[in-house]
Structure formats: C-alpha cells, structure tokens
Design a protein around this motif. Structure first.
Motif, PDB file in Angstrom:
ATOM      1  N   GLY A  79       0.728  -1.216  -0.034  1.00  0.00           N
ATOM      2  CA  GLY A  79      -0.086  -0.100  -0.074  1.00  0.00           C
ATOM      3  C   GLY A  79       0.660   1.260   0.066  1.00  0.00           C
ATOM      4  N   GLN A  80       2.114   1.259   0.018  1.00  0.00           N
ATOM      5  CA  GLN A  80       2.853   2.230  -0.096  1.00  0.00           C
ATOM      6  C   GLN A  80       3.272   2.736  -1.482  1.00  0.00           C
ATOM      7  OE1 GLN A  80       6.535   1.846   2.228  1.00  0.00           O
ATOM      8  NE2 GLN A  80       5.528   0.552   4.024  1.00  0.00           N
ATOM      9  N   LEU A  81       2.187   3.442  -1.890  1.00  0.00           N
ATOM     10  CA  LEU A  81       2.227   3.795  -3.561  1.00  0.00           C
ATOM     11  C   LEU A  81       3.233   4.717  -3.929  1.00  0.00           C
ATOM     12  CD1 LEU A  81      -1.605   4.242  -4.027  1.00  0.00           C
ATOM     13  CD2 LEU A  81      -0.182   2.152  -4.178  1.00  0.00           C
ATOM     14  N   LYS A  82       4.092   5.466  -2.835  1.00  0.00           N
ATOM     15  CA  LYS A  82       5.041   6.395  -3.234  1.00  0.00           C
ATOM     16  C   LYS A  82       6.585   5.722  -3.254  1.00  0.00           C
ATOM     17  CE  LYS A  82       2.722  10.312  -1.213  1.00  0.00           C
ATOM     18  NZ  LYS A  82       2.936  11.370  -0.275  1.00  0.00           N
ATOM     19  N   ALA A  83       6.584   4.283  -2.934  1.00  0.00           N
ATOM     20  CA  ALA A  83       7.754   3.411  -3.266  1.00  0.00           C
ATOM     21  C   ALA A  83       8.218   3.476  -4.580  1.00  0.00           C
ATOM     22  CB  ALA A  83       7.487   2.225  -2.743  1.00  0.00           C
ATOM     23  N   ARG A  84       9.525   3.896  -4.635  1.00  0.00           N
ATOM     24  CA  ARG A  84      10.073   3.605  -6.269  1.00  0.00           C
ATOM     25  C   ARG A  84      11.466   3.317  -5.978  1.00  0.00           C
ATOM     26  NH1 ARG A  84       5.738   4.742  -6.719  1.00  0.00           N
ATOM     27  NH2 ARG A  84       4.803   6.493  -7.887  1.00  0.00           N
ATOM     28  N   ALA A  85      12.050   2.571  -7.265  1.00  0.00           N
ATOM     29  CA  ALA A  85      13.369   2.000  -7.305  1.00  0.00           C
ATOM     30  C   ALA A  85      14.343   3.205  -7.439  1.00  0.00           C
ATOM     31  CB  ALA A  85      13.322   0.973  -8.209  1.00  0.00           C
ATOM     32  N   ALA A  86      15.489   3.302  -6.609  1.00  0.00           N
ATOM     33  CA  ALA A  86      16.332   4.304  -6.839  1.00  0.00           C
ATOM     34  C   ALA A  86      17.775   3.704  -7.338  1.00  0.00           C
ATOM     35  CB  ALA A  86      16.426   5.033  -5.834  1.00  0.00           C
ATOM     36  N   LEU A  87      17.782   3.757  -8.738  1.00  0.00           N
ATOM     37  CA  LEU A  87      18.931   3.147  -9.305  1.00  0.00           C
ATOM     38  C   LEU A  87      19.542   4.128 -10.306  1.00  0.00           C
ATOM     39  CD1 LEU A  87      17.780  -0.640 -10.469  1.00  0.00           C
ATOM     40  CD2 LEU A  87      18.749  -0.009  -8.427  1.00  0.00           C
ATOM     41  N   GLN A  88      20.830   4.135 -10.336  1.00  0.00           N
ATOM     42  CA  GLN A  88      21.734   4.757 -11.292  1.00  0.00           C
ATOM     43  C   GLN A  88      21.569   4.450 -12.773  1.00  0.00           C
ATOM     44  OE1 GLN A  88      23.256   7.571  -9.754  1.00  0.00           O
ATOM     45  NE2 GLN A  88      22.396   6.853  -7.774  1.00  0.00           N
ATOM     46  N   PRO A  89      21.702   5.399 -13.653  1.00  0.00           N
ATOM     47  CA  PRO A  89      21.605   5.022 -15.071  1.00  0.00           C
ATOM     48  C   PRO A  89      22.861   4.110 -15.500  1.00  0.00           C
ATOM     49  CG  PRO A  89      21.398   7.484 -14.591  1.00  0.00           C
ATOM     50  CD  PRO A  89      22.028   6.769 -13.330  1.00  0.00           C
ATOM     51  N   GLY A  90      23.796   4.021 -14.931  1.00  0.00           N
ATOM     52  CA  GLY A  90      24.830   2.983 -15.182  1.00  0.00           C
ATOM     53  C   GLY A  90      24.580   1.714 -14.851  1.00  0.00           C
ATOM     54  N   ASP A  91      23.355   1.288 -13.913  1.00  0.00           N
ATOM     55  CA  ASP A  91      23.107   0.116 -13.333  1.00  0.00           C
ATOM     56  C   ASP A  91      22.569  -0.831 -14.495  1.00  0.00           C
ATOM     57  OD1 ASP A  91      24.022   0.568 -10.713  1.00  0.00           O
ATOM     58  OD2 ASP A  91      22.082   1.483 -10.204  1.00  0.00           O
ATOM     59  N   SER A  92      22.784  -2.062 -14.246  1.00  0.00           N
ATOM     60  CA  SER A  92      22.583  -2.743 -15.722  1.00  0.00           C
ATOM     61  C   SER A  92      20.911  -3.136 -15.719  1.00  0.00           C
ATOM     62  CB  SER A  92      23.100  -4.301 -15.421  1.00  0.00           C
ATOM     63  OG  SER A  92      22.784  -4.833 -13.859  1.00  0.00           O
ATOM     64  N   ILE A  93      20.187  -3.221 -14.678  1.00  0.00           N
ATOM     65  CA  ILE A  93      18.850  -3.145 -14.828  1.00  0.00           C
ATOM     66  C   ILE A  93      18.038  -1.980 -14.650  1.00  0.00           C
ATOM     67  CG2 ILE A  93      18.892  -5.451 -14.016  1.00  0.00           C
ATOM     68  CD1 ILE A  93      17.704  -4.555 -11.065  1.00  0.00           C
ATOM     69  N   TYR A  94      18.658  -0.741 -14.922  1.00  0.00           N
ATOM     70  CA  TYR A  94      18.138   0.546 -14.815  1.00  0.00           C
ATOM     71  C   TYR A  94      16.932   0.631 -15.669  1.00  0.00           C
ATOM     72  CZ  TYR A  94      17.495   5.536 -14.979  1.00  0.00           C
ATOM     73  OH  TYR A  94      17.040   6.838 -15.108  1.00  0.00           O
ATOM     74  N   PRO A  95      17.092   0.043 -16.864  1.00  0.00           N
ATOM     75  CA  PRO A  95      15.912   0.153 -17.726  1.00  0.00           C
ATOM     76  C   PRO A  95      14.554  -0.433 -17.270  1.00  0.00           C
ATOM     77  CG  PRO A  95      17.774  -0.328 -19.266  1.00  0.00           C
ATOM     78  CD  PRO A  95      18.366  -0.337 -17.755  1.00  0.00           C
ATOM     79  N   LEU A  96      14.863  -1.569 -16.930  1.00  0.00           N
ATOM     80  CA  LEU A  96      13.696  -2.449 -16.069  1.00  0.00           C
ATOM     81  C   LEU A  96      13.093  -1.581 -14.976  1.00  0.00           C
ATOM     82  CD1 LEU A  96      11.825  -4.921 -15.624  1.00  0.00           C
ATOM     83  CD2 LEU A  96      13.747  -5.828 -14.338  1.00  0.00           C
ATOM     84  N   ALA A  97      13.972  -0.846 -14.053  1.00  0.00           N
ATOM     85  CA  ALA A  97      13.554  -0.174 -12.765  1.00  0.00           C
ATOM     86  C   ALA A  97      12.829   1.207 -13.376  1.00  0.00           C
ATOM     87  CB  ALA A  97      14.780   0.251 -12.181  1.00  0.00           C
ATOM     88  N   GLU A  98      13.270   1.648 -14.398  1.00  0.00           N
ATOM     89  CA  GLU A  98      12.782   3.089 -14.874  1.00  0.00           C
ATOM     90  C   GLU A  98      11.201   2.577 -15.453  1.00  0.00           C
ATOM     91  OE1 GLU A  98      13.951   6.601 -18.073  1.00  0.00           O
ATOM     92  OE2 GLU A  98      14.673   4.683 -18.416  1.00  0.00           O
ATOM     93  N   ARG A  99      10.985   1.404 -16.072  1.00  0.00           N
ATOM     94  CA  ARG A  99       9.726   1.081 -16.479  1.00  0.00           C
ATOM     95  C   ARG A  99       8.905   0.708 -15.429  1.00  0.00           C
ATOM     96  NH1 ARG A  99      13.187   0.785 -20.399  1.00  0.00           N
ATOM     97  NH2 ARG A  99      12.410   0.657 -22.426  1.00  0.00           N
ATOM     98  N   ILE A 100       9.442   0.151 -14.472  1.00  0.00           N
ATOM     99  CA  ILE A 100       8.690  -0.218 -13.252  1.00  0.00           C
ATOM    100  C   ILE A 100       8.476   1.055 -12.448  1.00  0.00           C
ATOM    101  CG2 ILE A 100       8.707  -1.234 -10.875  1.00  0.00           C
ATOM    102  CD1 ILE A 100      10.265  -3.530 -11.941  1.00  0.00           C
TER     103      ILE A 100
END
Length: 436
Positions: free
Chosen positions: A185-206
């Motif tokens: 229920g914490q709708l403000k939770a987000r993934a804070a990854l760096q653009p250089g991280d390998s799964i950054y595109p996935l985190a950005e879409r999530i």
C-alpha cells in the motif's frame, strides 16, 4: 533471490565441467589420448634405446644389446609369449600391438611391443613380445596441470560473471523491496537506481508503471470520496423534504409511497456510508492502533447488533487477554460477518473465539444455505453478491464481506470460509499475535 544466484553459480560450474570433458574427449577422438602422449614423452628414453640401439643390432647381436640395456637401465625388459601380451590389451591397443607399434600401459607403467613381425631378429622372435616395466611414467603432474588449467579457465569465467551478477543482485534486491512496499500500500515507493546500473531500464519502466498505478488509484479514491461526500447533502435535503411531505399528506396511498421512497433513500444513505468506509480502507491513513480487551470488545460487538428473528449464541471465553490493533476496524469486520450471518441463517448464529499460540481466531457460524465452494473466492469482491441475495428481503450491497476482508488483511490476518457444523457457512478470522 539468493537461491537464484546459487543455482546460477552451480549451473556455471557444471557447464565448465561438462565443457572440460567435451574438450578432452574431442581431442582424444581427433588426435589421440593426450595422457598417452604425455606418458610416451616420459618414456621416451627407454623407447629410444629399444628402437635406436637394440633394434639396430645385427640379427646375431640383438639379444646381446638387449641384455646390455637390462644391465644399465632401471627399466625391466622381459620377453613374454605373444599370446600373453595380447591378453593384456584390448581394442585399439591390441590392433596397434599387432602392427608392431609400441603400446603404453599407463596404469602399470609399462609398454608392450612385438619383437619382430617376421622373425628376423632371431629364431622364433615372431612369437614373442617385449614387456618393459617400471617406466619413468608419472601422469599425476600432468593431471594436476590439466586440473589447474581448467580451474584457471573456470575462475576467469566466474569472476567476471560474479562481478556482473553482483550488480544484478543488488538491483533485483532493490526492485523486490519496492514491489513489497508497493504491494503493502505504499504507493510512493520507487526504485532508486543509477543510469549506469545493468537493470536501470527495467527499474525505470517499473517506476513509470508505479506512477501510473498511483495516479489511477488516487484519482479513483478521490472521486469515490468526493462523490460520496457530495451526495450526502442532497440525500439530507431529500430526507427532510420527504419527512415534511409525509406529515402533510392526507392520502393513505400517497403516505405509503412516500414511506417506500424514504426506505429507498435510507438504503442509498447506507450505501454511501459503505463506500466511504471502503475509501478509508483503501487510503494511506494508518490504522488507529490501541490495546483493548478482546473478550469485552467481541461481546459488545455481538450485543450491539440490530434485532433479528434468529438466535445468537456468543461463546467468547473470559480472560482472552488484550490485543493491540484497530479495535473499531476489527469489530466492524466481526459485525459485518455477524450481520451477514443473520441475513441468511434459518434460525441460529454462533460467535466464538479462542486464543492460540499463533494468534487469535474469531469464528462466525450460521445454519443457513451456506456458500458454494466455487463462490467462496468471489464473495470478498466489492459488490459481488450471490443470486439469492439480490432482493430487498435480504438487502445488502455486496460490500460488507469486502470491508471485513480488507480490515483483517490490514492487520496481517486472513479471513476464510468453510462449511459450518451448523450446516451453513463458517467465517474464520485468523489474527497474528499482537505486537505493540
């Protein structure tokens, strides 16, 4: 997550081992046994003496030279019958032996070779073979070298893979935490990854998906809350107007129709109240935790029910102790279950509770028609009602069980449906141990 990367590590190790065996057997198939080649190199000196010194002797001096080699060499040279030598060999080694080639026996540190194919060395030499033992063969070093070579290859693969997997692992851990928080229920939770991280595109879409879901849910909640609040004002006006109209009406039929309209308005008012309750449960507002006496709260909930033609048996033992939670919300869930049981019971409803090592259980039984097993997974959905409940006799909006299920889930508990010993439905609230 750890299990995933452990399996990946095991898979890489197995793949490396399989690759080593494939390389070995491929080389063996195409170029011969590499261990046999190593053993032949180690036994090069005795073979050289045999081929370049003993075999080069004239026919009458062949045995003399062989005896001289026996005297100066640590290798034991024996002449054995051809049949005895052939029994020690099999397959390709026997064929090579029959052609007069030197055959290395690595396991026994020995070699076998026919003395002569035609008997020109000395009389009867075509029926004998040279059996040389105690050759200076030691393939342990060669095996250690091969093992070290494959270990270096494995490390050269595993270290980059491990470094690469570590970044993946941290990124996936972060995504897993975000998913758990968002699901709670914490709708403000987000993934804070760096653009250089390998799964950054996935985190950005999530994160984009979470933004969209948050926007939709907040818009839905806001609309539901606003409409429910705004609709209360015209409902109050209608109640006042219908009450005045009912008091001034002289016609009995008109008064009856006005009374029916008042009943409909009361039902609409109750629906708005239920919708506001659902909106509050779906909001981010924290629960109002407090310590309350469970026995007293359950008995008060049962005694506060509206009158009904069915009997209510309350079996809540004394001394159940205190519970830490939102008392108002839990008792509302219990009250909804009791009112639902009163609607469908033929003559009896039972409320019972018990403390157990794993928490608290609250059970509501009735002797009504029960709930079919295929419908049990749907009765907690908002506005879902069984066919026989879609009439004014039983009433209801299909929100009571949904509110009860949400209230229990917010406390980390479960609400299940079974067949009651009374013959109807049994609803069981299972709450975890209270922790203040």
């Amino acid at each position: 997550m750890n299990r995933l990367f452990f399996r990946f590590f095991v898979l890489v190790m197995l793949s490396t081992s399989v690759a080593a065996f494939i390389v070995y057997f491929t080389i063996n198939r195409l170029f011969g046994d590499p261990l046999a080649s190593i053993a032949r190199n180690q036994a090069a000196a005795p073979i050289f003496l045999l081929e370049q010194y003993v075999d080069q002797a004239p026919p009458d001096g062949w045995l003399d030279r062989l005896n001289k080699v026996r005297e100066v060499s640590d290798v034991r040279f024996d002449l054995v019958p051809l049949a005895t030598a052939r029994r020690q060999l099999a397959g390709k080694d026997r064929d090579a032996f029959d052609r007069g080639e030197v055959v290395i026996d690595i396991a026994h540190r020995a070699l076998l070779r026919r003395v002569d194919l035609t008997g020109e060395r000395y009389i009867g030499s075509e029926g004998e073979a040279i059996h040389a033992q105690n050759l200076p063969i030691d393939i342990r070093v060669a095996l250690q070298m091969e093992g070290l070579r494959y270990a270096i290859v494995a490390l050269a693969l595993l270290i980059p893979i491990g470094v690469w997997s570590r970044s993946h692992w941290h990124g996936l851990q972060a995504l897993m935490k975000v998913a758990d928080s968002f699901g709670a229920g914490q709708l403000k939770a987000r993934a804070a990854l760096q653009p250089g991280d390998s799964i950054y595109p996935l985190a950005e879409r999530i994160n984009l998906m979470a933004d969209r879901i948050q926007t939709l849910l907040e818009a839905q909640r806001g609309l539901l809350h606003s409409v429910s609040h705004e609709i209360r004002t015209p409902i109050a006006r209608l109640e006042f107007a219908l009450e005045l109209l009912h008091d001034t009406a002289q016609d009995t039929l008109l008064q009856k129709r006005i009374g029916s309209m008042q009943d409909d308005l009361a039902e609409l008012k109750a629906l708005v109240g239920e919708l506001l309750g659902m909106a509050r449960l779906d909001s981010d507002q924290p629960l109002r935790y407090e310590t309350f006496d469970l026995t007293e709260a359950l008995r008060s909930c049962a005694h506060g029910l509206p009158p009904a033609p069915v009997s209510l048996d309350v079996s809540v033992p004394d001394g159940m102790g205190s519970y830490y939670g939102d008392c108002r919300l839990l008792m509302r869930a219990t009250g909804n279950l009791l009112r639902n049981a009163q609607k469908y019971a033929n003559g009896r409803v039972a409320l019972s509770a018990a403390s157990r090592p794993g928490g608290v259980s609250i059970t509501v039984d009735d002797d009504g028609p029960g709930i079919p097993e295929e419908e049990r997974a749907h009765v907690f959905e908002p506005f879902y009602r069984l066919d026989r409940s879609r009439d004014r006799g039983t009433g209801g909006f299909g929100l009571g069980l949904s509110i009860a299920g949400k209230a229990v889930a917010l406390h980390g508990g479960t609400l299940t449906i079974e067949t009651s010993p009374l013959g109807g439905a049994r609803f069981t609230i299972s709450l975890p141990p209270a922790s203040s």
